[in-house]
Scaffold this motif. Structure first.
Motif, PDB file in Angstrom:
ATOM      1  N   LYS A   1      22.963 128.711 -82.050  1.00 29.41           N
ATOM      2  CA  LYS A   1      23.534 127.431 -82.463  1.00 29.41           C
ATOM      3  C   LYS A   1      22.550 126.601 -83.275  1.00 29.41           C
ATOM      4  O   LYS A   1      22.888 125.496 -83.733  1.00 29.41           O
ATOM      5  CB  LYS A   1      24.045 126.655 -81.237  1.00 29.41           C
TER       6      LYS A   1
ATOM      7  N   GLU B   1      30.262 125.828 -85.777  1.00 27.27           N
ATOM      8  CA  GLU B   1      30.064 127.279 -85.738  1.00 27.27           C
ATOM      9  C   GLU B   1      28.579 127.603 -85.533  1.00 27.27           C
ATOM     10  O   GLU B   1      27.731 126.857 -86.023  1.00 27.27           O
ATOM     11  CB  GLU B   1      30.559 127.905 -87.034  1.00 27.27           C
ATOM     12  N   PRO B   2      28.266 128.691 -84.876  1.00 30.13           N
ATOM     13  CA  PRO B   2      29.215 129.614 -84.265  1.00 30.13           C
ATOM     14  C   PRO B   2      29.711 129.126 -82.906  1.00 30.13           C
ATOM     15  O   PRO B   2      28.930 128.618 -82.105  1.00 30.13           O
ATOM     16  CB  PRO B   2      28.383 130.887 -84.098  1.00 30.13           C
ATOM     17  N   ARG B   3      31.017 129.274 -82.674  1.00 31.65           N
ATOM     18  CA  ARG B   3      31.568 129.017 -81.348  1.00 31.65           C
ATOM     19  C   ARG B   3      31.222 130.224 -80.485  1.00 31.65           C
ATOM     20  O   ARG B   3      31.547 131.349 -80.825  1.00 31.65           O
ATOM     21  CB  ARG B   3      33.114 128.885 -81.418  1.00 31.65           C
TER      22      ARG B   3
END
Ligand SMILES: N[C@@H](CCC(=O)N[C@@H](CS)C(=O)NCC(=O)O)C(=O)O
Length: 213
Positions: free
Chosen positions: A22, A79-81
Motif C-alpha cells: 500500500k 489501490e491496491p485493495r
C-alpha cells in the motif's frame, strides 16, 4: 505508524507486505520473541495477547495480522485493495487467508512448538512430524483452492491481496522447516512470483532491522 514486529515472525511478515504493497511509511519496533520480550509488562500493556504483530497508528493499537490488514485497507482504500470490497473475489481471498491464518499457522506457531519441546518433551523428529503434518493438512486444500481460482501468479485475480500476504510467509516458514513442497505446484508458483516483487522483498525477514545477519 509503528509496527511491533519480529523479523522471523510470519504473521508480522504478512503485515509488512501489506504496508509495502500500500506504500505506507512505518517504523519497525522490534520485539525479540526469542528473548521473550513479548511477555514484558510494558508490551503486554500494549498487546495483552503477548504476540506480534501490533500496529500503533497514532495511539490506535490494533493486534491480529488479519485485523491490522483490514484496518489498513479500510483506512487507505486507494489501490491496491488487499481485500476486495465484495463479490466472490472477496470470499475467495478470505477463504484462502483464513485457511492459512486460522487452520495452518496457529498449529505450528512459536508458542506451540515451544510447548511441544518443553512441556510435552517431544524430540526433534517427532516435532518435525507434527510440523509437516499440519503444513500438509493446510497446503493440500490450499492447492485445491488455488486450482479453483486458476492461480498462477497471485492467489486470486491478477493483483496481490491479503491471500498472498498470508501465503508467502507460510511457504517461507515451511521451507525453513525443511518441508517437501513438490505436491503443491500452484502454491510454489504463487510463492515464486510474489516473492520476486519489491513489496514482498522489502518485507522479507532478512531486510528487517532486527535481522541478526
Ligand atoms: N493470530 C495472530 C497470531 C500472532 C502470532 O502467532 N504471533 C507469533 C509470531 S508469528 C508470536 O508473537 N508468538 C509469541 C510467542 O509465541 O510467545 C495474528 O495473526 O496476528
Amino acid at each position: 505508524m509503528d509496527l511491533y514486529s519480529f523479523y522471523a515472525s510470519s504473521t508480522s511478515y504478512r503485515v509488512r507486505i501489506a504496508l509495502h504493497l500500500k506504500g505506507l511509511a512505518f517504523n519497525t519496533l522490534p520485539v525479540n520473541l526469542l528473548a521473550m520480550e513479548q511477555q514484558r509488562p510494558d508490551y503486554l500493556a500494549r498487546n495483552p495477547a503477548g504476540a506480534v504483530p501490533l500496529l500503533d497508528d497514532g495511539g490506535v493499537r490494533v493486534s491480529q495480522s488479519l485485523a491490522i490488514i483490514d484496518y489498513l485497507d479500510a483506512k487507505y482504500p486507494a489501490e491496491p485493495r488487499l481485500i476486495p470490497a465484495g463479490g466472490i473475489e472477496r470470499a475467495r481471498v478470505l477463504e484462502i487467508a483464513q485457511l492459512i491464518a486460522c487452520d495452518t499457522q496457529p498449529l505450528n506457531g512459536l508458542r506451540v512448538l515451544r510447548y511441544l519441546k518443553g512441556d510435552m518433551a517431544l524430540d526433534d523428529a517427532t516435532r518435525q512430524r507434527w510440523y509437516e503434518a499440519w503444513i500438509d493438512q493446510g497446503f493440500r486444500p490450499l492447492e485445491k483452492l488455488l486450482g479453483r481460482t486458476g492461480a498462477e501468479r497471485f492467489c486470486v485475480g491478477d493483483a496481490p491481496t491479503l491471500a498472498d500476504c498470508c501465503l508467502v510467509p507460510q511457504v517461507l516458514n515451511a521451507q525453513q522447516h525443511r518441508c517437501a513442497l513438490d505436491a503443491y505446484p500452484r502454491v510454489r508458483a504463487v510463492y515464486a512470483h510474489c516473492a520476486g516483487l519489491a513489496a514482498f522483498q522489502r518485507a522479507a525477514p532478512e531486510q528487517q532491522p532486527d535481522f541478526p545477519g
